[in-house]
Design a protein around this motif. Sequence first.
Motif, PDB file in Angstrom:
ATOM      1  N   VAL A  92       3.413   7.898  -3.816  1.00 30.03           N
ATOM      2  CA  VAL A  92       3.316   7.242  -5.336  1.00 30.03           C
ATOM      3  C   VAL A  92       3.143   8.100  -5.782  1.00 30.03           C
ATOM      4  N   MET A  93       3.550   9.563  -5.821  1.00 28.97           N
ATOM      5  CA  MET A  93       3.712  10.640  -6.649  1.00 28.97           C
ATOM      6  C   MET A  93       5.449  10.651  -6.417  1.00 28.97           C
ATOM      7  N   ALA A  94       6.218   9.784  -5.253  1.00 29.64           N
ATOM      8  CA  ALA A  94       7.127   9.388  -5.230  1.00 29.64           C
ATOM      9  C   ALA A  94       8.104   8.383  -6.628  1.00 29.64           C
ATOM     10  N   PRO A 112       0.441  -1.322   0.046  1.00 30.12           N
ATOM     11  CA  PRO A 112      -0.005  -0.179   0.122  1.00 30.12           C
ATOM     12  C   PRO A 112       0.906   1.557  -0.228  1.00 30.12           C
ATOM     13  N   LYS A 113      -0.123   2.272  -0.592  1.00 28.34           N
ATOM     14  CA  LYS A 113       1.114   3.988  -0.646  1.00 28.34           C
ATOM     15  C   LYS A 113       0.139   4.778  -0.539  1.00 28.34           C
ATOM     16  N   GLN A 115      -3.518  10.893 -10.843  1.00 26.10           N
ATOM     17  CA  GLN A 115      -2.544  11.390  -8.996  1.00 26.10           C
ATOM     18  C   GLN A 115      -2.386  12.478  -8.561  1.00 26.10           C
ATOM     19  N   LEU A 116      -1.987  13.147  -9.665  1.00 27.78           N
ATOM     20  CA  LEU A 116      -1.931  15.192  -9.024  1.00 27.78           C
ATOM     21  C   LEU A 116      -3.228  15.347  -9.128  1.00 27.78           C
ATOM     22  N   LEU A 117      -4.501  15.089  -9.943  1.00 29.44           N
ATOM     23  CA  LEU A 117      -5.496  16.038  -9.936  1.00 29.44           C
ATOM     24  C   LEU A 117      -6.039  15.296  -8.789  1.00 29.44           C
ATOM     25  N   VAL A 118      -6.006  14.844  -8.665  1.00 32.58           N
ATOM     26  CA  VAL A 118      -6.609  14.550  -6.944  1.00 32.58           C
ATOM     27  C   VAL A 118      -5.600  14.509  -5.599  1.00 32.58           C
TER      28      VAL A 118
END
Length: 514
Positions: free
Chosen positions: A158-160, A152-153, A183-186
């Motif tokens: 996730v961004m990393a 899990p992340k 992911q950036l939009l979230v």
Amino acid sequence: MIANRLTNLPFGVFLALCTIPMRAQNPAEGLDAAAKRVVAQQGVVGASVLVAQGNRVIFHKGYGFADLGLEAPTKDETVYHVVGPTMPLTGIAILQQVERGKLSLEDDIAKFIPEFPEQGHHVTVRQLLSHTSGIVDYHYLGDPIDATSRQPKALDEVMALYSGKRWVNEPGTKWDWSISGFQLLVTILERVTGQSYEDYVQQNILAPAGVKSTTYCDDFTLTRGLSHGYRKFGSGYVMAHENDMAFNTDLRYCSTVGDLYQIWRTVKEKKLVSPETLKMMSTVAGPGEHMSAQDPKLHYGMALTLNHEDDHRSMGQHGSLLGYSGCLYDFTDDQLTVVVLTNTEGQNAYAIARALARTVLKLPELPQQPAPQAEAMTGDPVSPSEIKQLIGTFVLAAGKVPANLHDSFAQYRRTYRVFDENGRLMIEPLGQGAERLLKLADGSFRMRSAPKTRISFVLREGHAASMTMDSPGGLELVGERVGEAIRKRFTGSCSESAPLRSRFCRRAGSCAGR
């Protein structure tokens, strides 16, 4: 004579007789046949389908098994992890904030995520929504995600996975699919609203749509009625064990075909975004017009794929991940909506949906693919001396990326350990289970998990110097031997100065594959 007798019958009887031949033309029968055909061709374990015309559902059925081990049948409203059809919801959520004046499509993402390294580029919210940001898709980086697919992340982790990686294109110049943008939009949505993505979607999308079976799926949730996900392995199937919490938040949803249809109806009825916003989402502009070199009619709008069957235009999304496949496309001019969910990896939901749509639209069947044939997977003997020659750790990279694959594949890296297990030649991707390498008559090898992929080695001075994996889709992975097959060095222990350490240490004090 028969005609004369018919004309003398009472009108009610005459009408009843005239309607008898229509039974053979029942649309449901043709749709059922089309679904069964493609489910068999694609080797799908279980599927649920829904077809609607106008505001009326004309076909709604389940096929196969929701649980293969228990032989539990799939129902029309079986629950699946959804990959594809829920992704436009992220776009809707962001565009709701645009409508409410909380952000602008032309805002630079640095305004909301100052810690993201733009490396001298300027990326806008619009470019994230339209997949023209140029940011690499972390799904196609190999080791960073595949080697940790069960871990899990959080959003920052996730961004990393992809921040700081090489840009695939200059922002705004080319369309190229990138889940990283979602992911950036979230992250932007959560910072603008002060809510978690889960809470925002529930209050602003799911509740207004009135759906009950669509839930946020994570390690802390029991999802009732959820089918198991499967992937093909040799001539059979195995459970898909990927963890949805290893990916960004908007991929953590479970639903049914009925719920997805209801959500989409709510979108079309202009209850979630304005008509102007929906038109903007479904209008191609800029690089999205050249989404595919293979299909010039395939376009991308804003969080929506603008697809087609021949000259019949559609909008929606399809995808596959986690051992599941999903598809929802709406043919607005034809008042037709098709939704398919399956529990088998691959773009099989899209194939089923296309067959159903073409049946309703009275278009010719697409060329049939032969049903998968069971194959006895055996291998020639591998001598101890040959095993000794081939063992080692190899880091493979993509060679020339085929035109049908995304530009992000150019940065793909995957690490494999080839080793001796009690006289058997084995192969193990970093972070996953090992399986046997089966030798072919020509000296190459294959795996039960990917029987069409051929693996070969180049020997120098009596030892394997490099390894090549040739896949049917045209992607060739080639890489050098970078170390021994010793597991400690393969996983790159952070406590030692192993040559592989820098490849696998994701954070200080932690290693992938441990």
